[in-house]
Design an enzyme around this catalytic site. Sequence first.
Site: not given
Length: 452
Positions: A83, A85, A88, A246, A249, A346
Amino acid sequence: MTTSPLTIPASRDYALHRARVPAIFLADGAPPDADRDGDGCVLVDMSIADGRVTRIAAADSTPPEGALDLGGRQVWPTLVDMHTHLDKGHTVARTPNPDGSFVSARDATMADRIGFWDEADLRRRMTFGLACAEAHGVGAIRTHLDSNDDGPHRDQAATSWGVFRELRDAWAGRIALQAVGLVPIDVYATDHARRLADIVATSGGLIGGVTRASGGLHGEPMENIDGLLDRLFALAAERDLDIDLHVDETGDPAAAALDAVARATLRHGYEGRVTCGHCCSLAVQPPAQAAATIALVAAAGISIVTLPTVNMYLQDRGAGRTPRWRGVAPVHELIAAGIAVAVAGDNCRDAFYAYGDHDMLDTLRQAIRILHFDHPLDLAPGLAGPVPAAAMRLKDTGTIRVGGPADLIILGCKTLNQMVTRHHADRIVIKRGKPLGATPPSYAQLDASIAS
Ligand SMILES: [Zn+2]
C-alpha cells in the site's frame, strides 16, 4: 553485532553457510532438524545456482565446500510494500502540509495534483520512489493512483495510469508493480466510474477508492454507501478485477464503512478478493460493534493493511496538543479472528506523511513497536513478506523457497531483537543471486522544485 564484512561471490553458483532465517519466510517450511531460536529463526545452509535457490537444509556442522559463512546473520527475502502512493511522493517541499492534519493533507494533495501532475512530473517522482525501494530491498509494490477525472482533474486517470504502465514494464524483474484506481466513493455514482474501470482493466490493475465523499471526511454520513459499493463491485465483477479500498481512516467512531464493505463483499460473492487499508476507527468503536465487524470481515475473507507510520502521524493530531492514541487498526484482534493483516508504508514525503523512504524493513521495525507485535517476534516478519505476497498473489517476493529466485536481504545482525533495535544501512540486497550494490538515490535527482 557482526564480526567481519561480507563479500558475495561473483560466481552464479555458491552456497551460504549458517544463514539465520525467520521460519515464517520459508514457503515450504523450515527443515525440521534445523536449530531454532526463541523468535522462530532457523539456522540453515542455502545453495544458489543460476540466480535461484536450489537447496535449503539445516546448517551443517562444517561449511559446504567453498561456502560463504554468514556466522548466523539474518537472511530475508526481498519484502513487499502493498500500500503506497508513488504518484503523491516527494512533493513535501513544493506543497507542504501546513499543520499535519488530514484535512490539510487532502486539500494540499488536490492543489499539487492540479498544479503539477503531468507525465514528466509523475515519472520523475515515481522513479525516485522505486529507486529508493529497490535499494532497500523491496521486491514488490502496490501503489494507489489518484484517478479523478472531473473538472480540474480532467484526464488525470489516463495520464497517471499511462505512466504507471510504462514504469511497470521498465521495472519488470526489479520491482513487481501493481496499481489501484483511487477515487472518492461518490465517484461511483458518476459516468467516470465506468471509464476508470475500463482503464484499470486494460492496465491489469485493481479497482478501488476511499470510503468518504469528494471533499468530505471519514465518518460523515453517507446514506447511499451500499449503493455506491454495489456499483463498484458490479464494475469489478464485470471485468474480473480485485478491489482495494481506503477505509475509515479516522479516529471518529462514527466511521463504519468497513462493515458496509464486508457486507458488499459477501453480497457480491467477492470473498478473498478485497483488501481494506487503514480501518483506524475500528479501534475506537464500542467493543461489541467492533467484534461484529471483525467477524464479518473474517467471513468475507478481506485482507487488512495497517499503515502504522502514517496513521500515527495523522491520527489524533491537534495544534498544541499531544496525541493520546497511536491511530492503528486493532491488529491483534483481527489476526485472532483469522484475518490476514499486512503492514505497509503508505505515503512518503508528501502532504499525508512528511517522512518515509520506501524502506519496508524500517516500516516493519516501527510497526512492531507501534503495534506491540513482539514477545515473541516470530510472526512479525510475516507482516511484510508472506502475508502481503499472498494477498497480492506473488510467488517470487516475500518468501524464500527452493526453486524461487535468490532475491535476498542479508542483514548485519543475528537476531530479530537486533533487527528491530538497529537501522540497517549495511544490508546487502541480492537480486537473482547477485549483489545489487545500489544505494538510495540522492535528493538532488529530484527536480529543483521538489528537491528539498
Ligand atoms: Zn493510502
